[in-house]
Design an enzyme around this catalytic site. Sequence first.
Site, PDB file in Angstrom:
ATOM      1  N   ASP A 115       0.771   6.716   1.629  1.00 17.60           N
ATOM      2  CA  ASP A 115       0.892   6.229   3.058  1.00 17.60           C
ATOM      3  C   ASP A 115      -0.449   5.703   3.702  1.00 17.60           C
ATOM      4  OD1 ASP A 115       3.610   7.084   3.048  1.00 17.60           O
ATOM      5  OD2 ASP A 115       3.433   9.094   3.811  1.00 17.60           O
ATOM      6  N   ASP A 134       8.699   3.395   2.989  1.00 16.20           N
ATOM      7  CA  ASP A 134       9.190   4.235   4.481  1.00 16.20           C
ATOM      8  C   ASP A 134      10.182   3.003   5.405  1.00 16.20           C
ATOM      9  OD1 ASP A 134       8.015   6.196   3.315  1.00 16.20           O
ATOM     10  OD2 ASP A 134       6.374   6.359   4.429  1.00 16.20           O
TER      11      ASP A 134
END
Length: 153
Positions: A115, A134
């Site tokens: 991330d 995501d």
Amino acid sequence: MVWWVAFWVFVIDQLSKIWVVHVLDLATRLQIEVWPPFLNFHMAWNYGINFGLLAGDAPATRWILISVALGIVLFVLVWMRRDPPGRLGLISAGMLIGGALGNVVDRVLYGAVADFLNMSCCGFSNPFAFNVADIAIFAGAFGLVLFPSAKNT
């Protein structure tokens, strides 16, 4: 259509991770200000699910989350085959599948999901990071709720 959308979401997700994590060396630098405070790159290895929930560095956790993601992909594929939605539903399914597979590849390669996107605004400092996969998973799931059948598109 599902496979084309899934393919392009997967490719964009993986290329963005390669570029930011490896080419820009975010894995070592840990933070890059892009357009503060609106967009910054913050390296975060996510061993759990969204927002680090169920995080654990144990190999069992990693493989359980991979299995769950692949199970969701299979469920969505069966759903699309049995009760095909309209165009927007198919696009949504492709987004969810491409994003889920992108995060599966991260777990296989790195043991965690890479991330790096961090966005804040208007005096709110967001402590969480996320990635293109995501975004696609969230948008795809939302789209499947909004456009579950051909009658709604």
